[in-house]
Design a protein around this motif. Sequence first.
Motif, PDB file in Angstrom:
ATOM      1  N   GLY A 132       0.724  -1.356   0.192  1.00  0.00           N
ATOM      2  CA  GLY A 132      -0.136   0.019  -0.017  1.00  0.00           C
ATOM      3  C   GLY A 132       0.977   1.278  -0.127  1.00  0.00           C
ATOM      4  N   ALA A 133       0.080   2.511  -0.133  1.00  0.00           N
ATOM      5  CA  ALA A 133       0.725   3.636  -0.029  1.00  0.00           C
ATOM      6  C   ALA A 133      -0.238   4.670   0.573  1.00  0.00           C
ATOM      7  N   ASP A 134       0.339   5.573   1.416  1.00  0.00           N
ATOM      8  CA  ASP A 134      -0.870   6.508   1.966  1.00  0.00           C
ATOM      9  C   ASP A 134      -0.018   7.948   2.239  1.00  0.00           C
ATOM     10  N   LEU A 135      -0.640   8.797   2.445  1.00  0.00           N
ATOM     11  CA  LEU A 135      -0.112  10.070   2.884  1.00  0.00           C
ATOM     12  C   LEU A 135      -0.851  10.619   4.013  1.00  0.00           C
ATOM     13  N   THR A 136       0.309  11.292   4.905  1.00  0.00           N
ATOM     14  CA  THR A 136      -0.201  12.123   6.255  1.00  0.00           C
ATOM     15  C   THR A 136       0.263  13.468   6.171  1.00  0.00           C
ATOM     16  N   PRO A 137      -0.791  14.155   5.536  1.00  0.00           N
ATOM     17  CA  PRO A 137      -0.490  15.632   5.582  1.00  0.00           C
ATOM     18  C   PRO A 137      -0.583  16.392   6.849  1.00  0.00           C
ATOM     19  N   PHE A 138       0.141  17.599   7.027  1.00  0.00           N
ATOM     20  CA  PHE A 138       0.067  18.264   8.067  1.00  0.00           C
ATOM     21  C   PHE A 138      -0.641  19.723   7.840  1.00  0.00           C
ATOM     22  N   TYR A 139      -0.638  20.012   6.651  1.00  0.00           N
ATOM     23  CA  TYR A 139      -1.668  21.049   6.047  1.00  0.00           C
ATOM     24  C   TYR A 139      -2.187  20.289   4.928  1.00  0.00           C
ATOM     25  N   LEU A 140      -3.610  20.409   4.380  1.00  0.00           N
ATOM     26  CA  LEU A 140      -4.320  19.608   3.641  1.00  0.00           C
ATOM     27  C   LEU A 140      -4.421  20.680   2.260  1.00  0.00           C
ATOM     28  N   PHE A 141      -3.687  20.083   1.234  1.00  0.00           N
ATOM     29  CA  PHE A 141      -4.276  20.638  -0.255  1.00  0.00           C
ATOM     30  C   PHE A 141      -5.011  19.605  -0.873  1.00  0.00           C
ATOM     31  N   ASP A 142      -6.281  20.014  -1.121  1.00  0.00           N
ATOM     32  CA  ASP A 142      -7.174  19.177  -1.618  1.00  0.00           C
ATOM     33  C   ASP A 142      -6.638  18.587  -3.260  1.00  0.00           C
ATOM     34  N   GLU A 143      -6.144  19.530  -3.907  1.00  0.00           N
ATOM     35  CA  GLU A 143      -5.708  19.069  -5.184  1.00  0.00           C
ATOM     36  C   GLU A 143      -4.664  17.911  -5.321  1.00  0.00           C
ATOM     37  N   ASP A 144      -3.679  17.834  -4.030  1.00  0.00           N
ATOM     38  CA  ASP A 144      -3.009  16.930  -3.829  1.00  0.00           C
ATOM     39  C   ASP A 144      -3.427  15.642  -3.475  1.00  0.00           C
ATOM     40  N   ALA A 145      -4.352  15.810  -2.565  1.00  0.00           N
ATOM     41  CA  ALA A 145      -5.214  14.413  -2.230  1.00  0.00           C
ATOM     42  C   ALA A 145      -5.779  13.801  -3.460  1.00  0.00           C
ATOM     43  N   ARG A 146      -6.500  14.564  -4.346  1.00  0.00           N
ATOM     44  CA  ARG A 146      -7.165  14.266  -5.442  1.00  0.00           C
ATOM     45  C   ARG A 146      -6.059  13.569  -6.566  1.00  0.00           C
ATOM     46  N   GLU A 147      -4.934  14.280  -6.466  1.00  0.00           N
ATOM     47  CA  GLU A 147      -3.942  13.816  -7.453  1.00  0.00           C
ATOM     48  C   GLU A 147      -3.408  12.438  -6.801  1.00  0.00           C
ATOM     49  N   PHE A 148      -3.084  12.251  -5.542  1.00  0.00           N
ATOM     50  CA  PHE A 148      -2.574  10.777  -5.066  1.00  0.00           C
ATOM     51  C   PHE A 148      -3.563   9.781  -5.404  1.00  0.00           C
ATOM     52  N   HIS A 149      -4.942  10.008  -5.053  1.00  0.00           N
ATOM     53  CA  HIS A 149      -5.857   8.983  -5.218  1.00  0.00           C
ATOM     54  C   HIS A 149      -6.265   8.807  -6.422  1.00  0.00           C
ATOM     55  N   SER A 150      -6.172   9.637  -7.358  1.00  0.00           N
ATOM     56  CA  SER A 150      -6.402   9.437  -8.887  1.00  0.00           C
ATOM     57  C   SER A 150      -5.207   8.535  -9.375  1.00  0.00           C
ATOM     58  N   PHE A 151      -4.124   8.960  -8.978  1.00  0.00           N
ATOM     59  CA  PHE A 151      -3.111   7.951  -9.372  1.00  0.00           C
ATOM     60  C   PHE A 151      -3.177   6.553  -8.943  1.00  0.00           C
ATOM     61  N   TRP A 152      -3.470   6.319  -7.742  1.00  0.00           N
ATOM     62  CA  TRP A 152      -3.552   4.774  -7.380  1.00  0.00           C
ATOM     63  C   TRP A 152      -4.898   4.210  -7.959  1.00  0.00           C
ATOM     64  N   LYS A 153      -5.927   4.949  -8.108  1.00  0.00           N
ATOM     65  CA  LYS A 153      -7.251   4.377  -8.957  1.00  0.00           C
ATOM     66  C   LYS A 153      -6.835   3.876 -10.354  1.00  0.00           C
ATOM     67  N   THR A 154      -5.844   4.719 -11.069  1.00  0.00           N
ATOM     68  CA  THR A 154      -5.697   4.407 -12.343  1.00  0.00           C
ATOM     69  C   THR A 154      -4.893   2.984 -12.282  1.00  0.00           C
ATOM     70  N   GLU A 155      -3.944   3.018 -11.278  1.00  0.00           N
ATOM     71  CA  GLU A 155      -2.984   1.671 -11.401  1.00  0.00           C
ATOM     72  C   GLU A 155      -3.936   0.473 -10.922  1.00  0.00           C
ATOM     73  N   CYS A 156      -4.745   0.747  -9.806  1.00  0.00           N
ATOM     74  CA  CYS A 156      -5.734  -0.376  -9.339  1.00  0.00           C
ATOM     75  C   CYS A 156      -6.464  -0.839 -10.682  1.00  0.00           C
ATOM     76  N   ASP A 157      -7.085   0.002 -11.235  1.00  0.00           N
ATOM     77  CA  ASP A 157      -8.141  -0.297 -12.327  1.00  0.00           C
ATOM     78  C   ASP A 157      -7.606  -1.204 -13.185  1.00  0.00           C
ATOM     79  N   LYS A 158      -6.191  -1.168 -13.539  1.00  0.00           N
ATOM     80  CA  LYS A 158      -5.372  -1.894 -14.479  1.00  0.00           C
ATOM     81  C   LYS A 158      -5.670  -3.455 -14.209  1.00  0.00           C
TER      82      LYS A 158
END
Length: 360
Positions: free
Chosen positions: A177-203
């Motif tokens: 697995g892979a996960d992020l622990t932010p101290f200050y939340l940038f929503d676009e970063d969270a979306r980018e990270f999760h989108s990356f892993w959804k793309t990989e999983c869907d393959k």
Amino acid sequence: MHALMSFKFQFKTSPFSKLKCSGARRKINQNNLNKGQHLKKNISCASNSFENSLIDLQEKICKEASDADGSGKIFITDKWDRGENGNGGFGITRVLQGGHLLEKAAANVSIIRGELTPTRAKAMSSRGRDVDPAGGQAYNAAALSLVFHSANPMVPTFRADVRYFQVEGGEGWYGGGADLTPFYLFDEDAREFHSFWKTECDKHGDHLYSKLKAWCDDYFYIPARKEHRGIGGIFFDDLMSNADAEKMGDTTLLSCADPQGFTEAVARGLMPSYLPIADKRRGVEFSEAQRHWQLLRRGRYLEFNLLYDRGVKFGLDGGRIESIMVSAPPLVAWEYNVIPDEETEEHRLMEILKCPISWI
């Protein structure tokens, strides 16, 4: 209250040769592995190839991380053997400290052979694995784990791992697995990270991302605090092939067509999922108060590891303490009953951590 955790490692090299499924062995560990053959009955070729891929990947990741850090610091290397004469396996712990981007980064490979203790066996049996809860079965395990603690509080902490576990005489299974622990939340970063892993999983199966995202949210939860450690990502354990799941007749088991292929794809995606986000935020200015908030949140990170993390508990039951605790942040802070003011970024983060959301 600040707690400084320091680790000392000797500089050692680790010249491993390529391990082939034909039966070739890494020259540096030939004697150790020969002495441990009694623990390797029925260990599959998949295990051997996976072990070798982890060692290669560790080297690649450390090079990428060191280059991205840009400070000139490099990962020191501590090679260790487990058990008398190394017949219980070996490991390579690599650490970078005091960098520009990475205040502390650890990449650890462990190749372990042993016999299940009753504590370990009972925990695995409770998850539906075909393991005698009384213990005593020989096992083979291989894992690569990463923890990157950022110097800038605008850059999240990154944790990731991939692993393989096989009990003598049985089928093996994969995790990671892979996960992020932010101290200050940038929503676009969270979306980018999760989108990356959804793309990989869907393959590898359109059922995987939703299950692995939910599993990550559930796993990285701190019950005593009633909050999640971070914004999640993906997490999986006990992943087996569709064919093996069908043999067991249990439709609730997590499976896919090629579990080793999926796990190796996760491994290859670790740095591409994190480095672009880290590079984007590394130059953001921050205050002393924001740095202190980072240390407070690191305290929660350490609480989870010591109180709830299954991997840490597994390692502490006979594992190598330096390699287990290498995931600890270099500096942490605890203060009594810290409650952020409303309408602050710190408060917004805490609200999200109480109830995970869908980022894509």
